[in-house]
Scaffold this motif. Sequence first.
Motif, PDB file in Angstrom:
ATOM      1  N   THR A  85      -7.335  19.830  -1.303  1.00  0.00           N
ATOM      2  CA  THR A  85      -6.441  18.991  -0.571  1.00  0.00           C
ATOM      3  C   THR A  85      -6.972  17.614  -1.197  1.00  0.00           C
ATOM      4  O   THR A  85      -8.099  17.130  -1.515  1.00  0.00           O
ATOM      5  CB  THR A  85      -7.024  19.010   0.919  1.00  0.00           C
ATOM      6  OG1 THR A  85      -8.274  18.927   1.065  1.00  0.00           O
ATOM      7  CG2 THR A  85      -6.702  20.616   1.262  1.00  0.00           C
ATOM      8  N   ALA A  86      -5.872  16.707  -1.046  1.00  0.00           N
ATOM      9  CA  ALA A  86      -6.083  15.219  -1.516  1.00  0.00           C
ATOM     10  C   ALA A  86      -5.313  14.331  -0.942  1.00  0.00           C
ATOM     11  O   ALA A  86      -4.133  14.642  -0.339  1.00  0.00           O
ATOM     12  CB  ALA A  86      -5.822  15.196  -3.216  1.00  0.00           C
ATOM     13  N   THR A  87      -5.859  12.961  -0.834  1.00  0.00           N
ATOM     14  CA  THR A  87      -5.029  11.993  -0.375  1.00  0.00           C
ATOM     15  C   THR A  87      -5.176  10.751  -1.351  1.00  0.00           C
ATOM     16  O   THR A  87      -6.344  10.480  -1.779  1.00  0.00           O
ATOM     17  CB  THR A  87      -5.737  11.112   0.742  1.00  0.00           C
ATOM     18  OG1 THR A  87      -6.898  10.906   0.911  1.00  0.00           O
ATOM     19  CG2 THR A  87      -5.336  12.351   1.988  1.00  0.00           C
ATOM     20  N   ASP A  88      -4.085  10.138  -2.030  1.00  0.00           N
ATOM     21  CA  ASP A  88      -4.228   9.150  -2.906  1.00  0.00           C
ATOM     22  C   ASP A  88      -3.760   7.929  -2.574  1.00  0.00           C
ATOM     23  O   ASP A  88      -2.464   8.037  -1.519  1.00  0.00           O
ATOM     24  CB  ASP A  88      -3.326   9.598  -4.167  1.00  0.00           C
ATOM     25  CG  ASP A  88      -3.940  10.542  -5.285  1.00  0.00           C
ATOM     26  OD1 ASP A  88      -5.292  10.983  -4.550  1.00  0.00           O
ATOM     27  OD2 ASP A  88      -3.391  10.838  -6.033  1.00  0.00           O
ATOM     28  N   THR A  89      -4.325   6.779  -2.708  1.00  0.00           N
ATOM     29  CA  THR A  89      -3.565   5.472  -2.130  1.00  0.00           C
ATOM     30  C   THR A  89      -3.627   4.510  -3.123  1.00  0.00           C
ATOM     31  O   THR A  89      -4.560   4.444  -4.275  1.00  0.00           O
ATOM     32  CB  THR A  89      -4.548   4.691  -1.229  1.00  0.00           C
ATOM     33  OG1 THR A  89      -4.691   5.560  -0.117  1.00  0.00           O
ATOM     34  CG2 THR A  89      -3.869   3.609  -0.739  1.00  0.00           C
ATOM     35  N   ILE A  90      -2.603   3.973  -3.584  1.00  0.00           N
ATOM     36  CA  ILE A  90      -2.052   2.776  -4.569  1.00  0.00           C
ATOM     37  C   ILE A  90      -1.986   1.608  -3.897  1.00  0.00           C
ATOM     38  O   ILE A  90      -0.963   1.388  -3.151  1.00  0.00           O
ATOM     39  CB  ILE A  90      -1.185   3.382  -5.536  1.00  0.00           C
ATOM     40  CG1 ILE A  90      -1.468   4.512  -6.304  1.00  0.00           C
ATOM     41  CG2 ILE A  90      -0.777   2.213  -6.610  1.00  0.00           C
ATOM     42  CD1 ILE A  90      -0.464   4.940  -7.509  1.00  0.00           C
TER      43      ILE A  90
ATOM     44  N   TYR B 257       4.816   8.616  -4.243  1.00  0.00           N
ATOM     45  CA  TYR B 257       4.163   7.818  -3.255  1.00  0.00           C
ATOM     46  C   TYR B 257       5.058   6.860  -2.039  1.00  0.00           C
ATOM     47  O   TYR B 257       6.108   6.546  -2.599  1.00  0.00           O
ATOM     48  CB  TYR B 257       2.962   6.709  -3.772  1.00  0.00           C
ATOM     49  CG  TYR B 257       2.012   7.378  -4.440  1.00  0.00           C
ATOM     50  CD1 TYR B 257       0.611   7.374  -4.031  1.00  0.00           C
ATOM     51  CD2 TYR B 257       2.217   7.992  -5.998  1.00  0.00           C
ATOM     52  CE1 TYR B 257      -0.323   7.819  -4.741  1.00  0.00           C
ATOM     53  CE2 TYR B 257       1.220   8.599  -6.531  1.00  0.00           C
ATOM     54  CZ  TYR B 257       0.023   8.413  -6.084  1.00  0.00           C
ATOM     55  OH  TYR B 257      -1.262   9.039  -6.945  1.00  0.00           O
ATOM     56  N   ARG B 258       4.728   6.810  -1.058  1.00  0.00           N
ATOM     57  CA  ARG B 258       5.674   6.219   0.106  1.00  0.00           C
ATOM     58  C   ARG B 258       4.982   4.921   0.320  1.00  0.00           C
ATOM     59  O   ARG B 258       3.680   4.775   0.602  1.00  0.00           O
ATOM     60  CB  ARG B 258       6.071   7.042   1.156  1.00  0.00           C
ATOM     61  CG  ARG B 258       5.091   7.397   2.032  1.00  0.00           C
ATOM     62  CD  ARG B 258       5.583   8.202   3.128  1.00  0.00           C
ATOM     63  NE  ARG B 258       4.417   9.023   3.929  1.00  0.00           N
ATOM     64  CZ  ARG B 258       3.729   8.281   4.776  1.00  0.00           C
ATOM     65  NH1 ARG B 258       3.999   7.184   5.339  1.00  0.00           N
ATOM     66  NH2 ARG B 258       2.793   8.874   5.404  1.00  0.00           N
ATOM     67  N   LYS B 259       5.685   3.664   0.527  1.00  0.00           N
ATOM     68  CA  LYS B 259       5.061   2.442   1.042  1.00  0.00           C
ATOM     69  C   LYS B 259       4.875   2.540   2.562  1.00  0.00           C
ATOM     70  O   LYS B 259       5.666   2.774   3.361  1.00  0.00           O
ATOM     71  CB  LYS B 259       5.949   1.118   0.646  1.00  0.00           C
ATOM     72  CG  LYS B 259       5.317   0.045   0.707  1.00  0.00           C
ATOM     73  CD  LYS B 259       6.424  -0.975   0.244  1.00  0.00           C
ATOM     74  CE  LYS B 259       5.385  -2.359   0.252  1.00  0.00           C
ATOM     75  NZ  LYS B 259       6.782  -3.464  -0.426  1.00  0.00           N
TER      76      LYS B 259
ATOM     77  N   VAL C 113       0.769  -1.254   0.146  1.00  0.00           N
ATOM     78  CA  VAL C 113      -0.171   0.107  -0.111  1.00  0.00           C
ATOM     79  C   VAL C 113       0.907   1.231  -0.162  1.00  0.00           C
ATOM     80  O   VAL C 113       1.722   1.401   0.953  1.00  0.00           O
ATOM     81  CB  VAL C 113      -0.915   0.090   1.185  1.00  0.00           C
ATOM     82  CG1 VAL C 113      -1.852   1.186   1.330  1.00  0.00           C
ATOM     83  CG2 VAL C 113      -1.718  -1.320   1.377  1.00  0.00           C
ATOM     84  N   TYR C 114       0.570   1.939  -0.926  1.00  0.00           N
ATOM     85  CA  TYR C 114       1.630   3.326  -1.177  1.00  0.00           C
ATOM     86  C   TYR C 114       0.776   4.594  -0.899  1.00  0.00           C
ATOM     87  O   TYR C 114      -0.737   4.551  -1.620  1.00  0.00           O
ATOM     88  CB  TYR C 114       2.137   3.383  -2.449  1.00  0.00           C
ATOM     89  CG  TYR C 114       3.134   2.047  -2.696  1.00  0.00           C
ATOM     90  CD1 TYR C 114       4.476   2.466  -2.569  1.00  0.00           C
ATOM     91  CD2 TYR C 114       2.504   1.139  -3.160  1.00  0.00           C
ATOM     92  CE1 TYR C 114       5.479   1.283  -2.609  1.00  0.00           C
ATOM     93  CE2 TYR C 114       3.519  -0.078  -3.299  1.00  0.00           C
ATOM     94  CZ  TYR C 114       4.891   0.211  -3.186  1.00  0.00           C
ATOM     95  OH  TYR C 114       5.732  -0.940  -3.548  1.00  0.00           O
TER      96      TYR C 114
END
Length: 123
Positions: free
Chosen positions: A41-46, A119-121, A30-31
């Motif tokens: 303002t945003a938060t993204d998750t990959i 993105y950070r893991k 999960v990144y």
Amino acid sequence: MKPLKFIILISYLLLAVACNNRGENSIAGVYVMSFKNDYSTATDTIIIEAYNIETKTFLVERRDGFHRIREGKILPKEYKQQHWIATFNEEKQALQETEIGKQIYINQAAGTLSFGATYRKIK
């Protein structure tokens, strides 16, 4: 004495299999990335999950949550979600999706990926 040799042999085989799969499995995880500017303002998750290790295929899910900012007011949160399947290219260290042409560059040593931003893991 034979059972001990057998147990040691099985242990070495399991270790060898684990070491061979470690590179592809370390991609999975999960990144996250977040940002804020004058407009939102945003938060993204990959989320990357192994689909088929032999063909180096991964399931990729991208989740975005964001608030638009208009005239200084923060609007209600909106969400977007995308799913696709990508193949890992070891030479480029990238996950490549062929239909639309998306590419996610992986830096396994740093625990980050690049997909328009870094993105950070976390998992």
